[in-house]
Design a protein around this motif. Structure first.
Motif, short mmCIF file in Angstrom:
data_model
loop_
_atom_site.label_atom_id
_atom_site.label_comp_id
_atom_site.label_asym_id
_atom_site.label_seq_id
_atom_site.Cartn_x
_atom_site.Cartn_y
_atom_site.Cartn_z
N ASP A 179 95.38 39.31 105.39
CA ASP A 179 94.11 38.60 104.92
C ASP A 179 94.12 37.35 105.35
OD1 ASP A 179 92.38 37.17 103.12
OD2 ASP A 179 93.29 37.75 101.25
N LEU A 180 92.97 37.07 106.23
CA LEU A 180 93.05 35.77 107.08
C LEU A 180 92.67 34.52 106.05
CD1 LEU A 180 91.09 37.12 109.96
CD2 LEU A 180 93.53 36.23 110.31
N GLU A 181 92.09 34.97 104.86
CA GLU A 181 91.93 34.09 103.95
C GLU A 181 93.10 33.43 103.32
OE1 GLU A 181 87.78 33.05 101.10
OE2 GLU A 181 87.99 34.81 102.56
N TYR A 182 93.63 34.31 102.63
CA TYR A 182 94.56 34.01 101.63
C TYR A 182 96.16 34.31 102.30
CZ TYR A 182 90.83 32.90 98.70
OH TYR A 182 89.66 32.51 97.93
N GLY A 183 96.28 35.13 103.21
CA GLY A 183 97.42 35.49 103.59
C GLY A 183 97.95 36.57 102.78
N GLY A 184 99.05 37.50 103.49
CA GLY A 184 99.38 38.59 102.83
C GLY A 184 98.49 39.90 103.48
N ILE A 185 99.24 40.84 102.98
CA ILE A 185 98.68 42.21 103.51
C ILE A 185 97.82 42.93 102.34
CG2 ILE A 185 99.21 44.40 104.39
CD1 ILE A 185 101.40 43.25 105.97
N PHE A 186 96.62 43.17 102.93
CA PHE A 186 95.85 44.02 101.49
C PHE A 186 96.48 45.43 101.27
CE2 PHE A 186 92.28 41.36 103.54
CZ PHE A 186 91.86 40.75 102.25
N TYR A 187 96.19 45.84 100.11
CA TYR A 187 96.94 47.12 99.42
C TYR A 187 96.02 48.14 100.06
CZ TYR A 187 98.53 50.26 95.88
OH TYR A 187 99.32 51.33 95.37
N PHE A 188 94.73 48.20 100.08
CA PHE A 188 94.00 49.18 100.61
C PHE A 188 92.68 48.63 101.53
CE2 PHE A 188 95.48 51.47 96.59
CZ PHE A 188 95.95 52.55 97.32
N LEU A 189 92.46 49.32 102.53
CA LEU A 189 91.22 48.97 103.31
C LEU A 189 90.52 50.13 103.92
CD1 LEU A 189 92.83 46.09 105.42
CD2 LEU A 189 90.84 45.61 103.76
N ASP A 190 89.20 50.09 104.00
CA ASP A 190 88.28 51.04 104.63
C ASP A 190 88.38 50.84 106.15
OD1 ASP A 190 85.67 53.01 103.76
OD2 ASP A 190 85.53 52.07 105.62
N ALA A 191 88.63 51.98 106.68
CA ALA A 191 88.77 51.81 108.28
C ALA A 191 87.42 51.06 108.76
CB ALA A 191 88.97 53.28 108.92
N GLN A 192 86.43 51.39 108.34
CA GLN A 192 85.15 50.91 108.84
C GLN A 192 84.62 49.63 108.27
OE1 GLN A 192 82.21 53.86 109.32
NE2 GLN A 192 83.61 55.44 109.73
N GLY A 193 85.38 49.00 107.36
CA GLY A 193 85.12 47.77 106.66
C GLY A 193 84.31 47.92 105.74
N HIS A 194 84.01 49.05 105.16
CA HIS A 194 83.28 49.16 103.93
C HIS A 194 83.99 49.00 102.74
CE1 HIS A 194 80.21 51.21 106.32
NE2 HIS A 194 80.73 52.05 106.87
N PRO A 195 83.47 48.87 101.56
CA PRO A 195 84.32 48.66 100.17
C PRO A 195 85.22 49.73 99.85
CG PRO A 195 81.93 48.59 99.77
CD PRO A 195 81.97 48.82 101.11
N PRO A 196 86.34 49.70 99.93
CA PRO A 196 87.16 50.73 99.33
C PRO A 196 86.82 51.25 97.94
CG PRO A 196 88.66 48.86 99.80
CD PRO A 196 87.06 48.44 99.72
N GLN A 197 87.42 52.37 97.35
CA GLN A 197 86.99 52.85 96.00
C GLN A 197 88.10 52.20 95.25
OE1 GLN A 197 87.16 57.18 96.13
NE2 GLN A 197 85.37 57.11 95.22
N GLN A 198 89.10 52.04 95.54
CA GLN A 198 90.19 51.27 94.95
C GLN A 198 90.19 49.94 94.33
OE1 GLN A 198 90.74 53.01 97.60
NE2 GLN A 198 91.79 55.01 96.85
N LEU A 199 90.22 49.78 93.02
CA LEU A 199 89.69 48.50 92.49
C LEU A 199 90.72 47.49 92.73
CD1 LEU A 199 88.26 49.41 88.91
CD2 LEU A 199 87.16 49.11 90.92
#
Lengths: 327, 327
Positions: free
Chosen positions: B213-233
């Motif tokens: 996460d370039l903004e706040y640091g740390g690694i996201f839990y889930f991401l969409d490979a194409q940058g779309h919003p993931p389903q996981q809240l």
């Protein structure tokens, strides 16, 4: 629904017809249960593990039969309704992962949605079934899941009605309880039960009080009744439907009671909701905000957010205000 | 594990014995599958729908048999392992809600954890089964779920190995992919496959790059490979295990390659992790932070966070640094 209640536009009816044709052709399995999801060609993706698919299908078919007089739609609506009543005791069927007997919690969602579904389908149903279901569900919601001492509606309780001191047993879903209360107000209004609607309005006020985020505004998605951390990772998010259902409940509450404090609460919710959820640029509403009210997911539709809560809530609030401005 | 690898403290062995006694008495059903959860008296709460319960039980029994020479524990570990291999094709069994055939995605988790489980149980297993499983899992992970074009490991793919353009098909769980890479490094080290470990280290670097996460640091839990919003809240949350597994992967990566960029990445992760997760007042680590790194849930344990990732990661990193400081 729009065709029946707002304006008889042929375009709206056609959209509904496409939906009904697609759903009746592909949506239902041999046992009469509705799949949770299909792909765009109509092939089932997820099994009928969730009885709310059936509830929403029945509502849609009821409205469509009202608009068109289509008998097949009416029959399928009633058949689905009776199938829901039959599956009531174990709605998830074979997909239920709980081990029977150890902690047999009873869930709030079904008695709650049956209040609404029964009202929606009333013209198609046997009057005795309607009255029985109302009596049963209102009792369940107001006497069993609502706990006056805590002033809260619980999502899961023990079969004897007592509270379970567990993650599931302490779970509060404020939006859920609030939504149930406007269903109860509708039933109370139809039955002219002033005491019942008064109680429902007060419960809405209490749950909004409990669920409101004093730091950033908005109503939390999940809370623990005793203030412990909930299990749901998404607990602190602000969801579109929670706020819309609260607007309906408060608008109806004010319509029924003229209580000034209810109106002030409506204004508070109105300001939060309209400031945060609508997308001013592309229209429609965002569904999921983080605790601070920033958009968490920019999508406008998904697995749970369809074209349902936003139009229903805007319609319901509009109708309340029509009554109020004519009174 | 601590008794076997750190110090032969009688106290630790006793705690393990209590655990093994409780689990073997209550944890397993008649078909040899492990329940997902029990209540404190040992009665099952949730059915054995999740095969990872079986994986963790087998690991625990393997370590216990190593510490004590207990034959029953060793036998049950092997029996559970073989049962996992048998259930591999449909790990959720009757609790699988997907409709067979429409979008039959294959999931990454099982080949991934089998790498680790097979390494853990190796001394108890038939050598041919071990080699076969290694060959098969390494191929699955590195040739099927890893996509060199995107430089990503996918959570779900089509049975023919192609990508599915759907929420599930685009899902990236960075921590999962990174964790799998240190399992691969372990296998590569044991087999002296320098090219394989080099590849695994590079994939870790690429996934950390993608997931950071370039903004706040740390690694996201889930991401969409194409940058779309993931389903996981919960997609934007920062989880303890994701960061711990990354520390292990980078420490091992540096141990194996002496790459300076890997070390710098380790330092970045170290600073984020140690600043945000440990509780300086009461000890132990928080599990769930929001995107900004604030504690989202103050609990130290729950449905998914047990006494597992924190001690394992600290132990693994310590061992890496021992090797490095002796070299």
């Amino acid at each position: 629904m729009l065709y029946n209640s707002v304006e008889q536009k042929e375009k709206w009816l056609n959209i509904a017809r496409y939906g009904v044709e697609f759903l009746t052709k592909y949506g239902i399995n041999k046992q009469g249960n509705w799949y949770f999801s299909l792909d765009r060609t109509g092939q089932p993706l997820v099994q009928p593990y969730n009885i709310f698919s059936d509830c929403f299908a029945a509502m849609a078919l009821g409205q469509f039969s009202k608009a068109t007089g289509d008998r097949n739609a009416a029959e399928l609506a009633v058949k689905t309704y009776l199938n829901i009543l039959k599956r009531k005791k174990n709605p998830k069927g074979i997909y239920n992962k709980s081990f029977a007997g150890t902690r047999p919690l009873v869930n709030f969602a079904l008695p709650m949605i049956l209040c609404n579904l029964t009202l929606e389908l009333e013209p198609l149903l046997d009057q005795q079934v309607v009255e029985q279901t109302f009596n049963n569900c209102v009792r369940q919601v107001m006497k069993v899941f609502y706990k006056p001492e805590q002033k809260l509606i619980y999502e899961n309780i023990n079969p004897d009605g007592s509270l379970s001191d567990s993650f599931d047993g302490r779970l509060i879903n404020p939006g859920h309880g609030i939504e149930a209360m406007w269903f109860i107000m509708d039933i109370a209004k139809r039955r002219e039960q002033k005491q019942l609607w008064g109680k429902a309005v007060q419960i809405v006020m209490d749950i909004v009080e409990f669920g409101w985020d004093l730091e950033y505004g908005g109503i939390f998605y999940f809370l623990d009744a005793q203030g412990h951390p909930p299990q749901q990772l998404e607990w602190d998010q602000k969801l579109w439907w929670v706020h819309l259902e609260t607007l309906i409940a408060l608008a109806k509450g004010f319509e029924l009671t003229s209580r000034k404090d209810v109106w002030h609460k409506y204004e508070l919710l109105h300001d939060y909701t309209w400031f945060h959820f609508p997308d001013p640029e592309c229209g429609e509403w965002y569904g999921y905000l983080n605790r601070r009210g920033d958009v968490l997911l920019p999508l406008k539709g998904g697995k749970w957010k369809g074209c349902f809560h936003v139009p229903r809530a805007l319609y319901k609030c509009w109708k309340c205000f029509q009554i109020l401005s004519n009174s």
